[in-house]
Design an enzyme around this catalytic site. Structure first.
Site, PDB file in Angstrom:
ATOM      1  N   TRP A 237       0.828  -1.207   0.000  1.00 37.02           N
ATOM      2  CA  TRP A 237       0.000   0.000   0.000  1.00 37.02           C
ATOM      3  C   TRP A 237       0.867   1.263   0.000  1.00 37.02           C
ATOM      4  O   TRP A 237       0.520   2.274  -0.599  1.00 37.02           O
ATOM      5  CB  TRP A 237      -0.902   0.006   1.246  1.00 37.02           C
ATOM      6  CG  TRP A 237      -1.802   1.213   1.309  1.00 37.02           C
ATOM      7  CD1 TRP A 237      -3.019   1.345   0.730  1.00 37.02           C
ATOM      8  CD2 TRP A 237      -1.550   2.451   1.981  1.00 37.02           C
ATOM      9  NE1 TRP A 237      -3.543   2.579   0.991  1.00 37.02           N
ATOM     10  CE2 TRP A 237      -2.650   3.290   1.756  1.00 37.02           C
ATOM     11  CE3 TRP A 237      -0.485   2.950   2.744  1.00 37.02           C
ATOM     12  CZ2 TRP A 237      -2.744   4.574   2.271  1.00 37.02           C
ATOM     13  CZ3 TRP A 237      -0.565   4.242   3.252  1.00 37.02           C
ATOM     14  CH2 TRP A 237      -1.678   5.029   3.018  1.00 37.02           C
ATOM     15  N   HIS A 238       2.023   1.170   0.663  1.00 39.67           N
ATOM     16  CA  HIS A 238       2.874   2.360   0.781  1.00 39.67           C
ATOM     17  C   HIS A 238       3.578   2.734  -0.515  1.00 39.67           C
ATOM     18  O   HIS A 238       4.093   3.838  -0.640  1.00 39.67           O
ATOM     19  CB  HIS A 238       3.891   2.184   1.907  1.00 39.67           C
ATOM     20  CG  HIS A 238       3.300   2.426   3.251  1.00 39.67           C
ATOM     21  ND1 HIS A 238       2.624   1.465   3.950  1.00 39.67           N
ATOM     22  CD2 HIS A 238       3.254   3.540   4.025  1.00 39.67           C
ATOM     23  CE1 HIS A 238       2.193   1.968   5.094  1.00 39.67           C
ATOM     24  NE2 HIS A 238       2.552   3.224   5.162  1.00 39.67           N
ATOM     25  N   GLY A 239       3.612   1.824  -1.467  1.00 41.50           N
ATOM     26  CA  GLY A 239       4.221   2.177  -2.733  1.00 41.50           C
ATOM     27  C   GLY A 239       4.421   0.966  -3.606  1.00 41.50           C
ATOM     28  O   GLY A 239       4.550  -0.151  -3.117  1.00 41.50           O
TER      29      GLY A 239
END
Lengths: 372, 462
Positions: B316-318
């Site tokens: 989700w963070h990248g």
């Protein structure tokens, strides 16, 4: 707590609404003197600029460019950074006695590329002299706070000397500048007339002329000079410099300025463009600042011709050399592009060719690629 | 539009607040919706289509779920798939094409550059919470498009969270009270967040940028100070943004949940994740971990569920492997703590617990910081192998210059400031002192914003 929240609400509304109100009613400046650039105009609204987002980014710039009391805020930020200990991380270091000093040059590939270009050029031409002006921070290092990055100037100058020694005669002005005081402006990165005079005297040793003694000059002084270091620093309380014009009584010089985007040349009967003394940045008083080609015809007692390939450090130096060469051409490679330097040399029989560059230009400016 | 910009603070916000306050309650949602759209469209208007499309699809999916109980499941599944597909296409296409290319010998697989719509990771998770909760019957269907669209695009939390579940805002969308008291609190919270972002995060970011370039030459202390600077930057950046979101919410009458609860005072990694980005952890717990069966189906399944949650948290963070590794790094640490370490930690002195936690958190952020494994490798080398001595001159200049700000930042990670502030407000001159502090903060931030035109926000692209 309720009382606090009420007070905060009132203060917030007044402050933010007030600032916005001031933005709307204040007249908009077109040009920022400190930044030396035209400020963003109110962007024209169109569906295209709206769709691609450019209208929004221009609006952002417009807001920040015309923010109420912009210079005040920039100054406040600079002084806060000074207070919190960030001096050594700024682009301009604040030194003792109001000295504002550029941080050290950071080396990259441009430096080695530039040296190669000069080397190649020098192999094809004769009588080349090279003067590299060390940075102000290096020469005035004793005015700096202890905590700062190291200045690589000595190392860079040695590298230049050893790499170019066969092709050019290197004029090392580093030592003579260090030995004297007031050779740089406190608020500008250039050298003073005195600094340039010292360099001119030093150049005489190698170029074979006897420099005019200092006593022959009439020195006029003008106050209120705020230079580039001042503009970059944001430290607005720094006092201004004094700029001095060294004028030689019997020397008459006609100046012709040619720019590539102007169809006609400008002629002037003095090397000092005194109109610029009315501006905060007074350095363009020498030869009217940056131009592609500047020609000096003097009544000097010889018919020697000199070509100076240069950055702005030469503006202040050339007036001294006008008494040694009857005809001097100065070219600035950032603007001189219609002809190559070699073509110019072929058309004119220059006796000598002199490079005058600040060390930071040599390390960072890519315009030397036009040197052919 | 970034909160930490002059355009937002001195133009968008005053105008929007003024309009909002003079309008009757009925017209406020529609006005807010227009403001949200301008806020979102500022800079990248083309992506408005994506967020508005998502809004329309999910609004009607909700309506179908209510009106056609037979097709409730179908509508929910289709809406979720569309939402995830949009997120996948915009965020992960390039990443997955890069993975597939060597695997299946599809050398002709195209190289594509797809721009990432602002805040897509945040609003997709928000809208999923709506669909899932409606499906589960935890919340009623929103019948009014304006209200639903206002929720979807609510500008305070649109770009960088907190991820507010629809059910937490459902009532407030219908009716919310603005009061001077709430407004004042909101202003203070906004200014706290702004100061965190502009005064601390940006400076720590500058230090990190200066130190990360050539880690091997900085020396071992230089490398650790760099990692610490990034650790501080990411916290102040992100929590500052969340504070601003909550503060702005309050000014418009909303109550948004807190997102950060002093994560760096944690005594274990388990505790850290209860204090860091709370809205994201809650989301994964409610909608992934529990959906998969949580911890009630035996050790193996619990482990599997945790693995899935942390793999997805990382992703989700990248769209890059280092984020996945960062997520799995926490999976491993959390499992170790769950199985064995937590009990050991309780017996040890508090100081050891803090040092242990921060050490692993800092190392985690180094993994987070580099999506290039070569750079990551050389940074790790610099952290643990002293090739170029203790500290280089250049790194020393940076570290000493930033030392006062580093100390201030570390103190700001502790609840000290809040405790001090609540003491001040109870004194007689509390109001005046608070007002002066607020003005001071506004002036410092404004000076900094005017002085720096360059102001990227780290979490915009997530």
């Amino acid at each position: 707590m309720k009382k606090t929240n009420l007070l905060i609400s009132i203060v917030f509304c007044i402050f933010f609404a007030g600032m916005m109100f001031l933005f709307f009613i204040m007249p908009k400046q077109e040009f920022s003197q400190n930044e030396k650039r035209v400020l963003e105009e109110m962007p024209k609204f169109s569906l295209e600029s709206l769709a691609d987002g450019s209208w929004f980014s221009k609006m952002d710039t417009y807001f920040s460019d015309h923010f109420f009391a912009r210079d005040f805020w920039v100054g406040l930020h600079s002084y806060i950074n000074q207070t919190i200990g960030l001096n050594a991380t700024e682009d301009i270091y604040k030194g003792e006695d109001n000295w504002l000093l550029e941080k050290p040059i950071t080396q990259n590939s441009t430096w080695t590329e530039n040296i190669k270009i000069i080397e190649h050029f020098a192999q094809n031409h004769d009588n080349i002299y090279f003067m590299a002006v060390p940075t102000k921070g290096y020469i005035m290092e004793d005015k700096l706070q202890k905590l700062h990055d190291e200045y690589p100037d000595a190392q860079l100058l040695n590298q230049l000397k050893s790499l170019l020694s066969e092709e050019v005669k290197f004029i090392d002005v580093s030592d003579v500048l260090s030995e004297n005081s007031d050779v740089y402006y406190k608020t500008d990165h250039h050298w003073t007339s005195k600094g340039a005079y010292i360099a001119y005297s030093k150049a005489g040793e190698q170029m074979g002329f006897t420099p005019t003694p200092q006593t022959e000059y009439e020195i006029e002084e003008y106050d209120g000079f705020y230079g580039t270091s001042y503009s970059k620093s944001g430290l607005w309380a720094t006092p201004p410099d004094t700029i001095s014009l060294w004028k030689q009584q019997n020397l008459n010089v006609n100046v012709t300025i040619t720019d590539e985007n102007r169809p006609f040349s400008i002629e002037y009967d003095s090397m000092f463009f005194t109109d610029h003394l009315n501006e905060p940045d007074k350095y363009p008083v020498f030869l009217d600042g940056n131009h592609a080609l500047v020609n000096l015809k003097s009544n000097a007692d010889n018919d020697k011709k000199l070509l100076i390939i240069r950055d702005s450090f030469a503006h202040c130096l050339a007036p001294f050399l006008a008494s040694e060469y009857r005809d001097i051409d100065l070219i600035d490679l950032r603007y001189f592009k219609k002809q190559t330097a070699s073509e110019l040399i072929e058309q004119n029989n220059y006796d000598d060719i002199l490079f005058v560059y600040g060390l930071d230009t040599l390390a960072t400016d890519r315009s030397l690629q036009w040197l052919k | 539009m970034s909160f930490a910009s002059l355009t937002f603070l001195y133009f968008f916000l005053p105008i929007t607040l003024f309009g909002y306050c003079i309008l009757p309650h009925k017209a406020r949602n529609i006005f807010l919706l227009i403001a949200n759209i301008i806020f979102y469209g500022w800079g990248e208007p083309s992506f408005l289509i994506v967020i508005l499309l998502t809004t329309v699809i999910n609004f009607y999916a909700g309506k179908i779920m209510l009106s056609k109980p037979k097709h409730k499941k179908h509508a929910a599944v289709i809406a979720i798939l569309i939402d995830l597909a949009l997120l996948f296409v915009f965020k992960y296409t390039t990443f997955f094409l890069d993975i597939l290319r060597p695997l299946v010998f599809w050398t002709e697989l195209p190289y594509v550059e797809i721009g990432l719509p602002l805040g897509i990771s945040f609003y997709t998770f928000q809208v999923l919470s709506y669909i899932i909760d409606v499906y589960r019957g935890d919340v009623g269907v929103q019948q009014k498009f304006t209200r639903f669209a206002t929720y979807m695009t609510l500008f305070p939390q649109l770009i960088a969270g907190p991820i507010v579940r629809y059910r937490d805002l459902a009532d407030q969308l219908e009716d919310r009270k603005q009061s001077v008291n709430k407004f004042g609190e909101g202003v203070i919270q906004l200014l706290v967040g702004l100061s965190k972002k502009v005064l601390l995060a940006n400076n720590m970011g500058a230090l990190w940028e200066a130190l990360k370039l050539s880690p091997s030459t900085n020396g071992i202390i230089g490398a650790w100070v760099g990692a610490l600077a990034f650790t501080l930057q990411i916290y102040f950046d992100f929590s500052g943004y969340s504070d601003m979101a909550c503060g702005l919410g309050k000014m418009f009458g909303f109550e948004l949940p807190i997102n950060f609860n002093y994560p760096y005072i944690s005594k274990s990694i388990t505790e850290f994740w209860r204090r860091w980005h709370i809205s994201l952890s809650t989301w994964f717990r409610d909608y992934v971990y529990i959906s998969l069966g949580g911890s009630r189906q035996g050790k193996f399944k619990t482990m599997r569920n945790l693995f899935v949650v942390w793999f997805l948290t990382g992703l989700w963070h990248g769209a890059s492997w280092n984020f996945v590794i960062w997520g799995l790094y926490y999976f491993v640490l959390l499992v170790i703590e769950k199985v064995w370490l937590l009990k050991q930690l309780e017996k040890m002195p508090k100081l050891i617990n803090h040092i242990y936690t921060m050490l692993f958190v800092i190392i985690g952020w180094v993994i987070f910081a580099f999506d290039d494994f070569k750079q990551l490798g050389s940074y790790f080398k610099a952290l643990f192998i002293s090739e170029n001595g203790i500290i280089s001159h250049h790194a020393m200049v940076l570290c000493v210059s930033y030392l006062p700000l580093i100390i201030i930042s570390i103190l700001a990670c502790l609840p000290l400031g809040k405790q001090l502030f609540s003491k001040i407000t109870t004194t007689k001159t509390g109001s005046v002192v608070t007002a002066v502090l607020c003005i001071g903060a506004v002036m410092l931030c404004t000076a900094s914003l005017v002085a720096q035109s360059y102001n990227p926000f780290l979490y915009f692209r997530f």
